[in-house]
Design a protein around this motif. Structure first.
Motif, PDB file in Angstrom:
ATOM      1  N   ARG A   6      19.507  38.379  62.751  1.00  6.94           N
ATOM      2  CA  ARG A   6      19.615  37.035  62.170  1.00  6.94           C
ATOM      3  C   ARG A   6      20.957  36.412  62.531  1.00  6.94           C
ATOM      4  O   ARG A   6      21.978  37.083  62.534  1.00  6.94           O
ATOM      5  N   ILE A   7      20.942  35.121  62.805  1.00  2.07           N
ATOM      6  CA  ILE A   7      22.156  34.384  63.138  1.00  2.07           C
ATOM      7  C   ILE A   7      22.662  33.718  61.863  1.00  2.07           C
ATOM      8  O   ILE A   7      21.926  32.990  61.200  1.00  2.07           O
ATOM      9  N   GLY A   8      23.929  33.953  61.535  1.00  2.00           N
ATOM     10  CA  GLY A   8      24.508  33.413  60.308  1.00  2.00           C
ATOM     11  C   GLY A   8      24.738  31.911  60.367  1.00  2.00           C
ATOM     12  O   GLY A   8      24.407  31.188  59.441  1.00  2.00           O
ATOM     13  N   ALA A   9      25.288  31.419  61.471  1.00  3.08           N
ATOM     14  CA  ALA A   9      25.590  29.993  61.598  1.00  3.08           C
ATOM     15  C   ALA A   9      25.632  29.617  63.074  1.00  3.08           C
ATOM     16  O   ALA A   9      25.965  30.434  63.925  1.00  3.08           O
ATOM     17  N   VAL A  10      25.297  28.373  63.349  1.00  2.47           N
ATOM     18  CA  VAL A  10      25.373  27.834  64.703  1.00  2.47           C
ATOM     19  C   VAL A  10      26.218  26.571  64.624  1.00  2.47           C
ATOM     20  O   VAL A  10      25.991  25.707  63.779  1.00  2.47           O
ATOM     21  N   TYR A  11      27.218  26.465  65.492  1.00  2.06           N
ATOM     22  CA  TYR A  11      28.098  25.305  65.519  1.00  2.06           C
ATOM     23  C   TYR A  11      27.868  24.546  66.821  1.00  2.06           C
ATOM     24  O   TYR A  11      27.774  25.137  67.881  1.00  2.06           O
ATOM     25  N   LEU A  12      27.793  23.220  66.736  1.00  2.00           N
ATOM     26  CA  LEU A  12      27.629  22.369  67.906  1.00  2.00           C
ATOM     27  C   LEU A  12      28.905  21.575  68.141  1.00  2.00           C
ATOM     28  O   LEU A  12      29.529  21.103  67.191  1.00  2.00           O
ATOM     29  N   TYR A  13      29.277  21.440  69.402  1.00  2.00           N
ATOM     30  CA  TYR A  13      30.459  20.657  69.780  1.00  2.00           C
ATOM     31  C   TYR A  13      29.967  19.487  70.604  1.00  2.00           C
ATOM     32  O   TYR A  13      29.415  19.666  71.692  1.00  2.00           O
ATOM     33  N   ARG A  14      30.139  18.274  70.096  1.00  2.62           N
ATOM     34  CA  ARG A  14      29.526  17.103  70.715  1.00  2.62           C
ATOM     35  C   ARG A  14      30.379  16.438  71.781  1.00  2.62           C
ATOM     36  O   ARG A  14      29.892  15.573  72.513  1.00  2.62           O
ATOM     37  N   SER A  15      31.640  16.796  71.895  1.00  4.52           N
ATOM     38  CA  SER A  15      32.503  16.201  72.915  1.00  4.52           C
ATOM     39  C   SER A  15      32.256  16.860  74.272  1.00  4.52           C
ATOM     40  O   SER A  15      31.627  17.908  74.357  1.00  4.52           O
ATOM     41  N   VAL A  16      32.793  16.244  75.307  1.00  3.72           N
ATOM     42  CA  VAL A  16      32.653  16.777  76.661  1.00  3.72           C
ATOM     43  C   VAL A  16      33.423  18.092  76.770  1.00  3.72           C
ATOM     44  O   VAL A  16      34.538  18.209  76.275  1.00  3.72           O
ATOM     45  N   VAL A  17      32.816  19.099  77.418  1.00  4.41           N
ATOM     46  CA  VAL A  17      33.429  20.409  77.587  1.00  4.41           C
ATOM     47  C   VAL A  17      33.398  20.776  79.065  1.00  4.41           C
ATOM     48  O   VAL A  17      32.391  20.584  79.736  1.00  4.41           O
ATOM     49  N   ASP A  18      34.508  21.298  79.570  1.00  2.00           N
ATOM     50  CA  ASP A  18      34.581  21.757  80.953  1.00  2.00           C
ATOM     51  C   ASP A  18      34.102  23.210  80.989  1.00  2.00           C
ATOM     52  O   ASP A  18      34.832  24.124  80.610  1.00  2.00           O
ATOM     53  N   PHE A  19      32.869  23.428  81.419  1.00  2.00           N
ATOM     54  CA  PHE A  19      32.281  24.764  81.403  1.00  2.00           C
ATOM     55  C   PHE A  19      32.804  25.657  82.524  1.00  2.00           C
ATOM     56  O   PHE A  19      32.393  26.787  82.648  1.00  2.00           O
TER      57      PHE A  19
END
Length: 37
Positions: A6-19
């Motif tokens: 089970r996954i406890g929490a998922v966080y999303l980052y909405r700004s541009v990210v340099d992968f």
């Protein structure tokens, strides 16, 4: 990841990210933004 895990929490980052950053660079962004260790 195991299918029964089970996954406890998922966080999303909405700004541009340099992968092109390594996992260390991306995790540092997350730590700074969320104020977590």
């Amino acid at each position: 990841m195991h299918p029964g895990h089970r996954i406890g929490a998922v966080y999303l980052y909405r700004s541009v990210v340099d992968f092109r950053k390594s996992i260390g660079g991306l995790s540092a962004l997350v730590e700074q933004e969320l104020g977590l260790n």
